[in-house]
Design a protein around this motif. Structure first.
Motif, PDB file in Angstrom:
ATOM      1  N   ILE A 292      -8.115  -4.463  24.603  1.00 33.58           N
ATOM      2  CA  ILE A 292      -7.239  -3.618  23.800  1.00 33.58           C
ATOM      3  C   ILE A 292      -7.738  -3.635  22.354  1.00 33.58           C
ATOM      4  O   ILE A 292      -7.904  -4.704  21.758  1.00 33.58           O
ATOM      5  CB  ILE A 292      -5.783  -4.103  23.864  1.00 33.58           C
ATOM      6  N   THR A 293      -7.980  -2.445  21.818  1.00 36.83           N
ATOM      7  CA  THR A 293      -8.439  -2.325  20.436  1.00 36.83           C
ATOM      8  C   THR A 293      -7.228  -2.299  19.497  1.00 36.83           C
ATOM      9  O   THR A 293      -6.269  -1.556  19.729  1.00 36.83           O
ATOM     10  CB  THR A 293      -9.258  -1.039  20.244  1.00 36.83           C
ATOM     11  N   VAL A 294      -7.267  -3.148  18.465  1.00 39.35           N
ATOM     12  CA  VAL A 294      -6.173  -3.197  17.491  1.00 39.35           C
ATOM     13  C   VAL A 294      -6.737  -2.948  16.102  1.00 39.35           C
ATOM     14  O   VAL A 294      -7.850  -3.378  15.765  1.00 39.35           O
ATOM     15  CB  VAL A 294      -5.434  -4.549  17.539  1.00 39.35           C
ATOM     16  N   GLN A 295      -5.958  -2.231  15.272  1.00 37.49           N
ATOM     17  CA  GLN A 295      -6.345  -1.962  13.881  1.00 37.49           C
ATOM     18  C   GLN A 295      -5.226  -2.426  12.968  1.00 37.49           C
ATOM     19  O   GLN A 295      -4.071  -2.021  13.113  1.00 37.49           O
ATOM     20  CB  GLN A 295      -6.616  -0.469  13.665  1.00 37.49           C
ATOM     21  N   ASN A 296      -5.585  -3.290  12.060  1.00 41.74           N
ATOM     22  CA  ASN A 296      -4.623  -3.857  11.105  1.00 41.74           C
ATOM     23  C   ASN A 296      -4.966  -3.345   9.706  1.00 41.74           C
ATOM     24  O   ASN A 296      -6.009  -3.676   9.155  1.00 41.74           O
ATOM     25  CB  ASN A 296      -4.697  -5.390  11.152  1.00 41.74           C
ATOM     26  N   VAL A 297      -4.087  -2.506   9.149  1.00 47.41           N
ATOM     27  CA  VAL A 297      -4.345  -1.892   7.846  1.00 47.41           C
ATOM     28  C   VAL A 297      -3.123  -2.083   6.953  1.00 47.41           C
ATOM     29  O   VAL A 297      -1.989  -1.823   7.391  1.00 47.41           O
ATOM     30  CB  VAL A 297      -4.659  -0.388   7.977  1.00 47.41           C
ATOM     31  N   GLY A 298      -3.352  -2.536   5.711  1.00 47.84           N
ATOM     32  CA  GLY A 298      -2.256  -2.648   4.748  1.00 47.84           C
ATOM     33  C   GLY A 298      -2.462  -3.803   3.796  1.00 47.84           C
ATOM     34  O   GLY A 298      -3.387  -4.615   3.937  1.00 47.84           O
ATOM     35  N   PHE A 299      -1.598  -3.855   2.796  1.00 52.31           N
ATOM     36  CA  PHE A 299      -1.641  -4.935   1.801  1.00 52.31           C
ATOM     37  C   PHE A 299      -0.536  -5.922   2.116  1.00 52.31           C
ATOM     38  O   PHE A 299       0.585  -5.530   2.454  1.00 52.31           O
ATOM     39  CB  PHE A 299      -1.463  -4.374   0.392  1.00 52.31           C
ATOM     40  N   TYR A 300      -0.857  -7.192   1.958  1.00 53.07           N
ATOM     41  CA  TYR A 300       0.162  -8.206   2.230  1.00 53.07           C
ATOM     42  C   TYR A 300       0.215  -9.202   1.090  1.00 53.07           C
ATOM     43  O   TYR A 300      -0.817  -9.681   0.600  1.00 53.07           O
ATOM     44  CB  TYR A 300      -0.127  -8.959   3.531  1.00 53.07           C
ATOM     45  N   MET A 301       1.461  -9.500   0.704  1.00 56.80           N
ATOM     46  CA  MET A 301       1.718 -10.529  -0.293  1.00 56.80           C
ATOM     47  C   MET A 301       2.800 -11.441   0.270  1.00 56.80           C
ATOM     48  O   MET A 301       3.864 -10.968   0.677  1.00 56.80           O
ATOM     49  CB  MET A 301       2.189  -9.913  -1.608  1.00 56.80           C
ATOM     50  N   PRO A 302       2.570 -12.743   0.287  1.00 50.91           N
ATOM     51  CA  PRO A 302       3.577 -13.661   0.824  1.00 50.91           C
ATOM     52  C   PRO A 302       4.900 -13.545   0.077  1.00 50.91           C
ATOM     53  O   PRO A 302       4.936 -13.250  -1.127  1.00 50.91           O
ATOM     54  CB  PRO A 302       2.938 -15.036   0.629  1.00 50.91           C
ATOM     55  N   LEU A 303       5.990 -13.769   0.747  1.00 57.44           N
ATOM     56  CA  LEU A 303       7.327 -13.644   0.169  1.00 57.44           C
ATOM     57  C   LEU A 303       7.529 -14.530  -1.056  1.00 57.44           C
ATOM     58  O   LEU A 303       8.089 -14.060  -2.078  1.00 57.44           O
ATOM     59  CB  LEU A 303       8.373 -13.959   1.253  1.00 57.44           C
ATOM     60  N   PRO A 304       7.115 -15.790  -1.028  1.00 56.42           N
ATOM     61  CA  PRO A 304       7.285 -16.607  -2.248  1.00 56.42           C
ATOM     62  C   PRO A 304       6.564 -16.009  -3.449  1.00 56.42           C
ATOM     63  O   PRO A 304       7.067 -16.062  -4.579  1.00 56.42           O
ATOM     64  CB  PRO A 304       6.696 -17.957  -1.849  1.00 56.42           C
ATOM     65  N   LEU A 305       5.366 -15.452  -3.186  1.00 56.24           N
ATOM     66  CA  LEU A 305       4.618 -14.852  -4.288  1.00 56.24           C
ATOM     67  C   LEU A 305       5.321 -13.607  -4.801  1.00 56.24           C
ATOM     68  O   LEU A 305       5.372 -13.355  -6.019  1.00 56.24           O
ATOM     69  CB  LEU A 305       3.209 -14.506  -3.826  1.00 56.24           C
ATOM     70  N   ILE A 306       5.928 -12.840  -3.884  1.00 56.68           N
ATOM     71  CA  ILE A 306       6.700 -11.665  -4.301  1.00 56.68           C
ATOM     72  C   ILE A 306       7.884 -12.102  -5.167  1.00 56.68           C
ATOM     73  O   ILE A 306       8.188 -11.494  -6.216  1.00 56.68           O
ATOM     74  CB  ILE A 306       7.185 -10.877  -3.068  1.00 56.68           C
TER      75      ILE A 306
END
Length: 332
Positions: A292-306
């Motif tokens: 199964i081909t998966v594509q992960n796209v986006g920006f992530y910032m941990p909740l504590p850092l937010i």
């Protein structure tokens, strides 16, 4: 004078025949077919080839030994009795019996045949099984693709008709064989999944049993990196022939800090074993894989850092507000 002697001998022969006929008894698995005397048959088979499951699309030969005898008294064997016996009992001086072979309960998922379905065999000159005449025949069994991998019984029927005063007989011999196991499944799953960092996505995977017996399907996700947090439910299941099971596969988009734009191919292994197993020995599972081909796209910032960023922004806004307030008071 000669004609009178023959008649006397024939009369004596018939009297002896009638005097011993009451002692004839059919054997087990036999059905007698008329006559003053009885015919007997037996079938012996070399079933060593049936100890293991039979390969598909291949002929397996089982040698058969057909034995034939009768219970006509030995008193007829003294001269000139043999000639008289043949003429009176069989109606011929060279008695031969035709044995017809056929197969009962023949399944339509196998090609089963006999090398010689009709056998012409000499009638023994003496009575009893120890003086039987024999014929060799090969039974051929070739299971087809749709053959179920389970024990199956077939019956070989040997029969002969009445020959003069010698009755016919029907004899049945049953043997059991098991077609070999074919591991085959059909997997239906999405070819691609789009996810975002830290997003949980679940899909359905349908697995159909294309095998010729019940199977157990075990799943294996060991080659999927743990950063995808893979899981599948149920981890295993049992399926009957042509049955379908639904597995629920889920992943979580990797969520390290920063921008994500990655493409991966995740292997899911399905290990198939027959249930119950075909022998006491353990069977190595047949493994099938679905990618199964998966594509992960986006920006992530941990909740504590937010939270920290929010606090800093609020603090900066507060500082700016205080500064602006002081400046307005100074101007006044």
């Amino acid at each position: 004078m000669l004609k009178r002697s023959v008649c006397v001998a024939a009369l004596v022969s018939l009297m002896v025949i009638m005097s011993v006929a009451v002692y004839a008894r059919p054997l087990q698995n036999e059905t007698q077919k008329g006559g003053l005397f009885h015919s007997y048959m037996s079938i012996e088979a070399d079933t060593s080839a049936l100890d293991n499951p039979l390969p598909l699309f291949s002929s397996t030969l089982i040698p058969l030994n057909i034995s034939y005898w009768h219970d006509i008294p030995a008193k007829f064997d003294k001269p000139p009795a043999p000639m008289v016996k043949r003429l009176i009992v069989f109606g011929t001086f060279v008695p031969q019996q035709t044995i017809h072979l056929e197969i009962e309960d023949k399944p339509d998922w196998a090609t089963i045949s006999l090398s010689t379905p009709d056998i012409i065999i000499d009638v023994p000159s003496e009575q009893g099984m120890s003086h039987a005449t024999h014929a060799k025949v090969d039974l051929s069994i070739s299971p087809l693709r749709e053959a179920p991998s389970e024990p199956t019984a077939i019956t070989i029927v040997a029969s002969c008709d009445k020959l003069g005063l010698l009755g016919g007989v029907v004899y049945r011999y049953t043997l059991v064989f098991t077609p070999n196991f074919i591991a085959s499944i059909g997997v239906e799953a999405p070819s691609k999944i789009d996810v975002s960092p830290h997003q949980t996505t679940e899909i359905e995977i349908k697995v159909k049993n294309m095998c010729n017996r019940n199977i157990e399907v075990n799943t294996d996700l060991s080659d999927i990196p743990q950063r995808w947090n893979p899981s599948i439910q149920p981890s295993f299941t049992e399926l009957g022939p042509h049955e379908t099971a639904i597995f629920h596969f889920s992943i979580v988009g990797p969520f390290e800090f920063g921008w994500h734009e990655e493409l991966a191919s995740l292997p899911i292994y399905f290990k198939v074993t027959p249930k119950p197993e075909l022998s006491s020995e353990s069977v190595e599972p047949e493994t099938f894989v679905s990618y199964i081909t998966v594509q992960n796209v986006g920006f992530y910032m941990p909740l504590p850092l937010i939270a920290l960023v929010v606090i800093v922004v609020i603090a900066l806004i507060a500082v700016v507000a205080v500064y602006i307030k002081k400046m307005s008071m100074t101007k006044q």
